[in-house]
Write a protein that holds these residues in place. Structure first.
Motif, PDB file in Angstrom:
ATOM      1  N   ASP A 276       0.865  -1.181   0.000  1.00  0.00           N
ATOM      2  CA  ASP A 276       0.000   0.000   0.000  1.00  0.00           C
ATOM      3  C   ASP A 276       0.899   1.228   0.000  1.00  0.00           C
ATOM      4  O   ASP A 276       1.417   1.640   1.030  1.00  0.00           O
ATOM      5  CB  ASP A 276      -0.905  -0.007   1.237  1.00  0.00           C
ATOM      6  CG  ASP A 276      -1.771   1.246   1.314  1.00  0.00           C
ATOM      7  OD1 ASP A 276      -1.846   1.975   0.307  1.00  0.00           O
ATOM      8  OD2 ASP A 276      -2.353   1.493   2.392  1.00  0.00           O
ATOM      9  N   THR A 277       1.094   1.808  -1.175  1.00  0.00           N
ATOM     10  CA  THR A 277       2.036   2.915  -1.312  1.00  0.00           C
ATOM     11  C   THR A 277       1.359   4.288  -1.198  1.00  0.00           C
ATOM     12  O   THR A 277       1.977   5.304  -1.523  1.00  0.00           O
ATOM     13  CB  THR A 277       2.769   2.830  -2.664  1.00  0.00           C
ATOM     14  OG1 THR A 277       1.781   2.822  -3.722  1.00  0.00           O
ATOM     15  CG2 THR A 277       3.620   1.570  -2.748  1.00  0.00           C
ATOM     16  N   SER A 278       0.112   4.322  -0.736  1.00  0.00           N
ATOM     17  CA  SER A 278      -0.591   5.606  -0.659  1.00  0.00           C
ATOM     18  C   SER A 278       0.137   6.603   0.237  1.00  0.00           C
ATOM     19  O   SER A 278       0.145   7.804  -0.031  1.00  0.00           O
ATOM     20  CB  SER A 278      -2.029   5.392  -0.157  1.00  0.00           C
ATOM     21  OG  SER A 278      -2.035   4.811   1.140  1.00  0.00           O
ATOM     22  N   HIS A 279       0.774   6.091   1.323  1.00  0.00           N
ATOM     23  CA  HIS A 279       1.486   6.990   2.244  1.00  0.00           C
ATOM     24  C   HIS A 279       2.740   7.585   1.613  1.00  0.00           C
ATOM     25  O   HIS A 279       3.308   8.545   2.137  1.00  0.00           O
ATOM     26  CB  HIS A 279       1.865   6.234   3.524  1.00  0.00           C
ATOM     27  CG  HIS A 279       2.873   5.151   3.306  1.00  0.00           C
ATOM     28  ND1 HIS A 279       2.515   3.909   2.829  1.00  0.00           N
ATOM     29  CD2 HIS A 279       4.220   5.124   3.475  1.00  0.00           C
ATOM     30  CE1 HIS A 279       3.607   3.163   2.721  1.00  0.00           C
ATOM     31  NE2 HIS A 279       4.662   3.867   3.097  1.00  0.00           N
ATOM     32  N   GLY A 281       2.759   8.944  -1.338  1.00  0.00           N
ATOM     33  CA  GLY A 281       2.361  10.072  -2.169  1.00  0.00           C
ATOM     34  C   GLY A 281       2.479   9.768  -3.642  1.00  0.00           C
ATOM     35  O   GLY A 281       2.162   8.669  -4.096  1.00  0.00           O
ATOM     36  N   GLY A 282       2.965  10.755  -4.406  1.00  0.00           N
ATOM     37  CA  GLY A 282       3.032  10.603  -5.851  1.00  0.00           C
ATOM     38  C   GLY A 282       4.453  10.527  -6.370  1.00  0.00           C
ATOM     39  O   GLY A 282       5.415  10.431  -5.621  1.00  0.00           O
ATOM     40  N   ALA A 295       0.355  12.176  -8.874  1.00  0.00           N
ATOM     41  CA  ALA A 295      -0.185  11.038  -8.141  1.00  0.00           C
ATOM     42  C   ALA A 295      -0.914  10.122  -9.123  1.00  0.00           C
ATOM     43  O   ALA A 295      -1.343  10.558 -10.201  1.00  0.00           O
ATOM     44  CB  ALA A 295      -1.126  11.505  -7.040  1.00  0.00           C
ATOM     45  N   ALA A 299      -5.728   7.222  -7.574  1.00  0.00           N
ATOM     46  CA  ALA A 299      -5.415   7.540  -6.173  1.00  0.00           C
ATOM     47  C   ALA A 299      -6.666   7.906  -5.384  1.00  0.00           C
ATOM     48  O   ALA A 299      -7.649   8.416  -5.926  1.00  0.00           O
ATOM     49  CB  ALA A 299      -4.410   8.690  -6.120  1.00  0.00           C
ATOM     50  N   LYS A 302      -6.392   9.737   0.588  1.00  0.00           N
ATOM     51  CA  LYS A 302      -5.222   9.543   1.450  1.00  0.00           C
ATOM     52  C   LYS A 302      -3.936   9.784   0.662  1.00  0.00           C
ATOM     53  O   LYS A 302      -2.993  10.411   1.153  1.00  0.00           O
ATOM     54  CB  LYS A 302      -5.236   8.131   2.047  1.00  0.00           C
ATOM     55  CG  LYS A 302      -4.078   7.875   3.016  1.00  0.00           C
ATOM     56  CD  LYS A 302      -4.282   6.588   3.799  1.00  0.00           C
ATOM     57  CE  LYS A 302      -4.166   5.373   2.928  1.00  0.00           C
ATOM     58  NZ  LYS A 302      -4.127   4.101   3.708  1.00  0.00           N
ATOM     59  N   THR A 303      -3.904   9.286  -0.578  1.00  0.00           N
ATOM     60  CA  THR A 303      -2.730   9.508  -1.421  1.00  0.00           C
ATOM     61  C   THR A 303      -2.553  10.990  -1.725  1.00  0.00           C
ATOM     62  O   THR A 303      -1.428  11.499  -1.729  1.00  0.00           O
ATOM     63  CB  THR A 303      -2.864   8.720  -2.740  1.00  0.00           C
ATOM     64  OG1 THR A 303      -3.047   7.334  -2.443  1.00  0.00           O
ATOM     65  CG2 THR A 303      -1.627   8.891  -3.600  1.00  0.00           C
ATOM     66  N   TYR A 306      -0.944  12.670   1.265  1.00  0.00           N
ATOM     67  CA  TYR A 306       0.491  12.400   1.397  1.00  0.00           C
ATOM     68  C   TYR A 306       1.293  13.021   0.249  1.00  0.00           C
ATOM     69  O   TYR A 306       2.480  13.314   0.415  1.00  0.00           O
ATOM     70  CB  TYR A 306       0.744  10.899   1.492  1.00  0.00           C
ATOM     71  CG  TYR A 306       0.456  10.356   2.877  1.00  0.00           C
ATOM     72  CD1 TYR A 306       1.287  10.675   3.944  1.00  0.00           C
ATOM     73  CD2 TYR A 306      -0.653   9.551   3.124  1.00  0.00           C
ATOM     74  CE1 TYR A 306       1.030  10.199   5.220  1.00  0.00           C
ATOM     75  CE2 TYR A 306      -0.918   9.068   4.401  1.00  0.00           C
ATOM     76  CZ  TYR A 306      -0.071   9.401   5.447  1.00  0.00           C
ATOM     77  OH  TYR A 306      -0.339   8.946   6.711  1.00  0.00           O
ATOM     78  N   THR A 307       0.658  13.221  -0.892  1.00  0.00           N
ATOM     79  CA  THR A 307       1.331  13.930  -1.976  1.00  0.00           C
ATOM     80  C   THR A 307       1.554  15.392  -1.599  1.00  0.00           C
ATOM     81  O   THR A 307       2.612  15.965  -1.892  1.00  0.00           O
ATOM     82  CB  THR A 307       0.523  13.824  -3.281  1.00  0.00           C
ATOM     83  OG1 THR A 307       0.326  12.444  -3.611  1.00  0.00           O
ATOM     84  CG2 THR A 307       1.241  14.507  -4.432  1.00  0.00           C
TER      85      THR A 307
END
Length: 337
Positions: A276-279, A281-282, A295, A299, A302-303, A306-307
């Motif tokens: 889960d790479t949402s944290h 960002g982009g 991003a 997305a 949450k993404t 973090y972006t």
């Protein structure tokens, strides 16, 4: 600090963008946002307009549009107007979930590249097995062909980014290659190896093979855009198939298998969380005069949040000017020789 946002890019725009921006606005009180897009659609999801303004646009760049043509013909699109505001210094950075090629074109032709950087690169963050910080890989598609000097410049900028945004004191820089030995690879990678070995200010650890991209052996990995994109797609595809097949095997092979799945579920959650790479960002378009981050089109909010954090950290640490200063100093040293 003000961030220009292409509010119409992505699969779930503008809802996830507005939700992510509002959360970021509430987190960092020194940030302002300008959302470019359809005002009616944006206002449908905007709960509080404090430090968030809207610039109405009636054009939108689609994922199917030819990138350079779209930038030139859709001059009133949300992406183009957001990029123009950064160029005019009305905003400090830009965020988009839209067409990657078009955003790259907007970054190069509108925002502009750092003078000493020959070609900007696209740099995402991938998960690794032994750290929540992940690994940055560049280039992953902005430049299908590259010169050794490109890779050297990307290594420098990737190192500065890792220090500023990920707070790694001495980021380990690796060169993606088909072997760990110094003499491995084609002419490009052999020459790049020599350049990186003699580049001041970076912690170059040598070649990294593709089977070790996610193992945590390096903090930043550089390569040409063709190789980087192929490696990225292969890694993402393998992870997706692995998780899908594992889920199928555990849930579709009888009662006892399902019981076993319930027992190991907490352990498998860690595996799911790793991918889960949402944290993270982009992906950063590294090498431009201002932070521009892309991003994923699919997305969630949450993404987006973090972006914004990525952009905030880059602005707070003056990351772009640090790269500028480094290259200016290197040029001066070369001239003095």
């Amino acid at each position: 600090m003000k961030i220009a946002v292409d509010a119409m890019g992505g699969d779930n725009a503008p809802q996830v963008i507005v939700e992510g921006i509002e959360k970021a606005r509430d987190e960092w009180t020194d940030l302002e946002f300008v959302l470019y897009g359809d005002e009616t659609k944006i206002k449908k999801y905007l709960k509080n307009s404090d430090r968030i303004s809207i610039v109405h646009t009636d054009e939108e760049i689609l994922g199917t549009d030819e990138p350079v043509k779209a930038i030139r013909s859709k001059k009133n699109s949300s992406m183009v107007l957001a990029a123009k505001s950064v160029k005019a210094k009305e905003a400090d950075a830009m965020l988009s979930l839209g067409n990657t090629g078009a955003l790259l074109a907007a970054g190069i032709f509108i925002v502009g590249r750092i003078k000493q950087v020959e070609r900007p690169a696209l740099m995402p963050t991938l998960p690794v097995t032994n750290s929540a910080l992940g690994v940055n890989v560049l280039d992953v598609g902005a430049n299908a062909e590259a010169k050794p000097t490109y890779l050297q410049q990307w290594a420098v900028m990737g190192s500065i980014y890792a220090r500023d945004v990920k707070q790694i004191k001495e980021p380990r820089i690796g060169l993606l290659n088909n072997g760990t030995e110094e003499d491995k690879g084609d002419t490009l990678h052999k020459e790049a190896f020599k350049l990186l070995s003699n580049t001041e200010g970076i912690n170059f650890i040598g070649n990294v093979e593709s089977n070790n991209i996610l193992s945590g052996v390096a903090d930043v990995i550089v390569t040409d855009g063709f190789t980087g994109n192929a490696a990225l797609k292969a890694t993402e595809g393998t992870a997706t198939i692995l998780l899908k097949e594992m889920k199928h095997a555990l849930l579709n092979n009888g009662f006892f298998t399902k019981m076993g799945a319930a027992i190991v579920a907490p352990s498998l959650k860690g595996l799911r969380d790793m991918f889960d790479t949402s944290h993270a960002g982009g992906a950063v378009l590294l090498g431009l005069k201002s932070p521009v981050i892309k991003a994923h089109g699919a997305a969630d909010s949450k993404t987006v949040f973090y972006t914004v954090k990525q952009i905030y950290d880059m602005l707070l640490n003056d990351t772009i000017n640090k790269a500028n200063t480094y290259f200016e100093q290197m040029n001066k040293k070369d001239e003095d020789k």
